[in-house]
Design a protein around this motif. Structure first.
Motif, PDB file in Angstrom:
ATOM      1  N   LEU A   1       5.199  -5.816   1.538  1.00  0.00           N
ATOM      2  CA  LEU A   1       4.990  -4.358   1.143  1.00  0.00           C
ATOM      3  C   LEU A   1       5.661  -3.809   0.143  1.00  0.00           C
ATOM      4  O   LEU A   1       5.653  -3.375  -0.691  1.00  0.00           O
ATOM      5  CB  LEU A   1       3.688  -3.491   1.965  1.00  0.00           C
TER       6      LEU A   1
ATOM      7  N   VAL B   1       8.007   2.836   1.486  1.00  0.00           N
ATOM      8  CA  VAL B   1       7.578   1.601   1.724  1.00  0.00           C
ATOM      9  C   VAL B   1       7.744   1.346   3.417  1.00  0.00           C
ATOM     10  O   VAL B   1       6.861   1.566   4.075  1.00  0.00           O
ATOM     11  CB  VAL B   1       7.128   1.233   0.950  1.00  0.00           C
TER      12      VAL B   1
ATOM     13  N   LEU C   1      -1.159   0.240   4.181  1.00  0.00           N
ATOM     14  CA  LEU C   1      -0.444   1.738   3.958  1.00  0.00           C
ATOM     15  C   LEU C   1      -1.942   2.083   4.338  1.00  0.00           C
ATOM     16  O   LEU C   1      -1.219   2.843   5.862  1.00  0.00           O
ATOM     17  CB  LEU C   1       0.389   1.934   3.056  1.00  0.00           C
TER      18      LEU C   1
ATOM     19  N   ALA D   1       5.474  -3.223  -3.582  1.00  0.00           N
ATOM     20  CA  ALA D   1       5.995  -2.160  -4.127  1.00  0.00           C
ATOM     21  C   ALA D   1       7.185  -2.378  -5.354  1.00  0.00           C
ATOM     22  O   ALA D   1       7.122  -2.042  -6.883  1.00  0.00           O
ATOM     23  CB  ALA D   1       6.743  -1.240  -3.652  1.00  0.00           C
TER      24      ALA D   1
ATOM     25  N   LEU E   1      -1.194  -2.491  -2.199  1.00  0.00           N
ATOM     26  CA  LEU E   1      -0.005  -1.617  -0.687  1.00  0.00           C
ATOM     27  C   LEU E   1      -1.389  -0.570  -1.022  1.00  0.00           C
ATOM     28  O   LEU E   1      -0.604  -0.113   0.797  1.00  0.00           O
ATOM     29  CB  LEU E   1       0.724  -1.439  -2.570  1.00  0.00           C
TER      30      LEU E   1
END
Length: 289
Positions: free
Chosen positions: A78, A61, A21, A82, A17
């Motif tokens: 994603l 997210v 990101l 999370a 993640l």
């Protein structure tokens, strides 16, 4: 989409993640401070999210994905990562284990449990994944910890080794040992013979390769210390390095720094004795214990 092993590990989900990101943000040419200002977060919150500290809200997210222009499929993936970090917990994070695991080591155990390949160099003692219970207990006895803590550490150590016989595909283990590991007596001759014969037996498994750096090799590229490199099935997750020192454990995922360890590894296996010669060295050391 992610495989079942990916989504079984909150530690790996947290790592993937933060890496994805961060990559999306950098593609937009934005700094973390600029993103925090746009979504009206504190810089501290943005920092925690990108360093993987704690669990992450799926809605946070999704907000970042909208800002970064991520696809619907990537946003869903994603957000699922999370959700795993928020609702699941690696077994190494349990209270009973946290009391006896070095700071930072529980995160490493979570990553190790889902690794596809483990490359490890050890200069002083047999790597944990290859230790017999007797050898493990003898090492821990010298830490002067209470017996209850030693028992829990042994439980953790033996459970780690399950990655080598994993039903959904055992991890590949490449281990390089300094000859000192074979020659340093620990717990007496019988214990050392058991451990060395155990190593020789493990080395016959298809997923395990052992090499020894003989004293006769002189200088070798890993004389600065032991290290381990984990690699994963997902190409988006680069190799991770682990270094253990007195009272602490460090995980490195910076690509440039990791590449330096990979270069050292490549040089090291060229210096070490071959797999077959190394097995012969193990058997000879066992006889001479």
């Amino acid at each position: 989409m992610a495989g079942t092993r990916d989504l079984a590990s909150p530690t790996l989900c947290r790592l993937k993640l933060r890496l994805e990101l961060r990559a999306l943000r950098e593609e937009m040419g934005l700094t973390a401070t600029e993103v925090a200002r746009r979504v009206r977060w504190s810089v501290a919150k943005m920092t925690r999210l990108e360093t993987g500290e704690g669990w992450v809200q799926p809605t946070d997210v999704e907000a970042l994905c909208r800002l970064y222009g991520a696809s619907e499929e990537q946003t869903e993936l994603l957000a699922n990562y999370a959700m795993v970090t928020k609702t699941n917990r690696d077994e190494w994070k349990s209270k009973e284990y946290q009391q006896v695991i070095l700071p930072g080591f529980s995160a490493w155990l979570g990553l190790e449990s889902v690794a596809e390949q483990v490359r490890t160099y050890e200069s002083e003692y047999v790597p944990g994944l290859l230790q017999t219970e007797s050898y493990m207990r003898e090492l821990l006895r010298h830490t002067r910890r209470p017996q209850e803590e030693i028992d829990r550490q042994v439980e953790i150590g033996l459970k780690r080794q399950a990655i080598l016989t994993r039903e959904d595909g055992p991890a590949r283990l490449n281990a390089v040992l300094n000859e000192a590991v074979l020659r340093r007596s620990l717990g007496g001759a019988e214990l050392m013979r058991e451990q060395l014969n155990h190593l020789a037996g493990l080395a016959t498994q298809a997923n395990i390769k052992l090499q020894v750096v003989p004293f006769s090799a002189g200088f070798h590229p890993a004389m600065t210390g032991s290290f381990t490199v984990l690699s994963f099935e997902d190409p988006k997750v680069g190799p991770i390095v682990h270094i253990e020192a007195l009272g602490s454990a460090t995980v490195i995922d910076d690509r440039e720094r990791v590449r330096g360890y990979e270069d050292t590894w490549d040089d090291l296996i060229g210096t070490a004795a071959s797999h077959d010669r190394s097995i012969s060295m193990l058997k000879r050391a066992a006889k001479e214990s």
